[in-house]
Enzyme design. Structure first.
Site, mmCIF file in Angstrom:
data_model
loop_
_atom_site.group_PDB
_atom_site.id
_atom_site.type_symbol
_atom_site.label_atom_id
_atom_site.label_comp_id
_atom_site.label_asym_id
_atom_site.label_seq_id
_atom_site.Cartn_x
_atom_site.Cartn_y
_atom_site.Cartn_z
ATOM 1 N N GLU A 36 0.734 -1.130 0.002
ATOM 2 C CA GLU A 36 0.041 0.030 -0.102
ATOM 3 C C GLU A 36 0.918 1.227 -0.051
ATOM 4 O O GLU A 36 1.812 1.416 0.967
ATOM 5 C CB GLU A 36 -0.866 0.086 1.362
ATOM 6 C CG GLU A 36 -1.999 -0.887 1.324
ATOM 7 C CD GLU A 36 -3.217 -0.976 0.165
ATOM 8 O OE1 GLU A 36 -3.301 0.254 0.010
ATOM 9 O OE2 GLU A 36 -3.376 -1.771 -0.378
ATOM 10 N N GLU A 77 -4.161 2.547 9.397
ATOM 11 C CA GLU A 77 -4.123 2.075 8.080
ATOM 12 C C GLU A 77 -3.990 0.843 8.033
ATOM 13 O O GLU A 77 -4.736 0.221 6.996
ATOM 14 C CB GLU A 77 -2.632 2.689 7.459
ATOM 15 C CG GLU A 77 -2.369 2.552 5.977
ATOM 16 C CD GLU A 77 -3.264 3.377 5.336
ATOM 17 O OE1 GLU A 77 -4.110 2.785 4.344
ATOM 18 O OE2 GLU A 77 -3.653 4.439 5.534
ATOM 19 N N GLU A 84 -11.141 -2.151 3.413
ATOM 20 C CA GLU A 84 -11.322 -2.081 1.963
ATOM 21 C C GLU A 84 -11.178 -3.652 1.256
ATOM 22 O O GLU A 84 -11.928 -3.936 0.414
ATOM 23 C CB GLU A 84 -10.081 -1.358 1.478
ATOM 24 C CG GLU A 84 -10.247 0.276 1.763
ATOM 25 C CD GLU A 84 -8.977 0.863 1.475
ATOM 26 O OE1 GLU A 84 -8.011 0.555 0.761
ATOM 27 O OE2 GLU A 84 -9.239 2.303 1.474
#
Length: 130
Positions: A36, A77, A84
Site C-alpha cells: 500500500e 491504516e 477495503e
C-alpha cells in the site's frame, strides 16, 4: 463420498504455538501493507518526523508522543486496508454502503494524521521556543 472442502478451516493453535502463529500472521499483514503506497508514505513521514525531532533536540516526551501517534496511524491504516479488502470481497460491484465504509476508514486515517501533525508541530514549536 463427500469431497474435501477446497478451503478447509485451519486448526486453531494454542499455547506457545499460538504466539508464534500470531507473530507470523502479523508479519504477513506487514508484508501485505507494504504493498500500500499510503502505508509506505505514512511510515516514511513518521520516520522523517522522528528523525527531525531527534535532530533538533526535542524533549523525550514529545518524541514519544509523536512515535505513539505514528504507530497508531500505521495501525489505523492497517484496519482501513482490512476494511477495503473485506468490502471489495463482499461487494465487488459498486454500492453506496461499500463506498461509505471505505470513506469512513479513510477519514479515520486522516483524523489521526491531523492529530499526529498537530502534536509534531507542537513538539517542533516547543523545541525552538525553549
Amino acid at each position: 463420498m463427500q469431497d474435501a472442502p477446497q478451503n478447509p478451516i485451519p486448526e486453531k493453535t494454542t499455547g506457545a504455538a499460538h504466539l508464534f502463529a500470531a507473530t507470523r500472521y502479523s508479519f504477513q499483514g506487514l508484508l501485505r501493507l507494504w504493498g500500500e503506497t499510503a502505508f509506505r508514505h505514512e511510515l516514511l513521514a513518521g520516520l522523517l518526523g522522528l528523525g527531525l525531532l531527534l535532530g533538533v533536540g526535542a524533549p523525550a516526551l514529545w518524541i514519544v508522543a509523536v512515535a505513539v501517534l505514528a504507530l497508531l496511524t500505521l495501525a489505523i491504516e492497517a484496519l482501513n486496508t482490512a476494511i477495503e479488502e473485506i468490502v471489495d470481497h463482499v461487494s465487488p460491484e459498486w454500492s453506496r454502503a461499500a463506498k461509505h465504509a471505505k470513506d469512513m476508514g479513510s477519514f479515520a486515517v486522516m483524523a489521526l494524521l491531523l492529530a499526529t501533525g498537530l502534536v509534531f508541530g507542537c513538539a517542533l514549536w516547543s523545541s525552538f521556543t525553549a
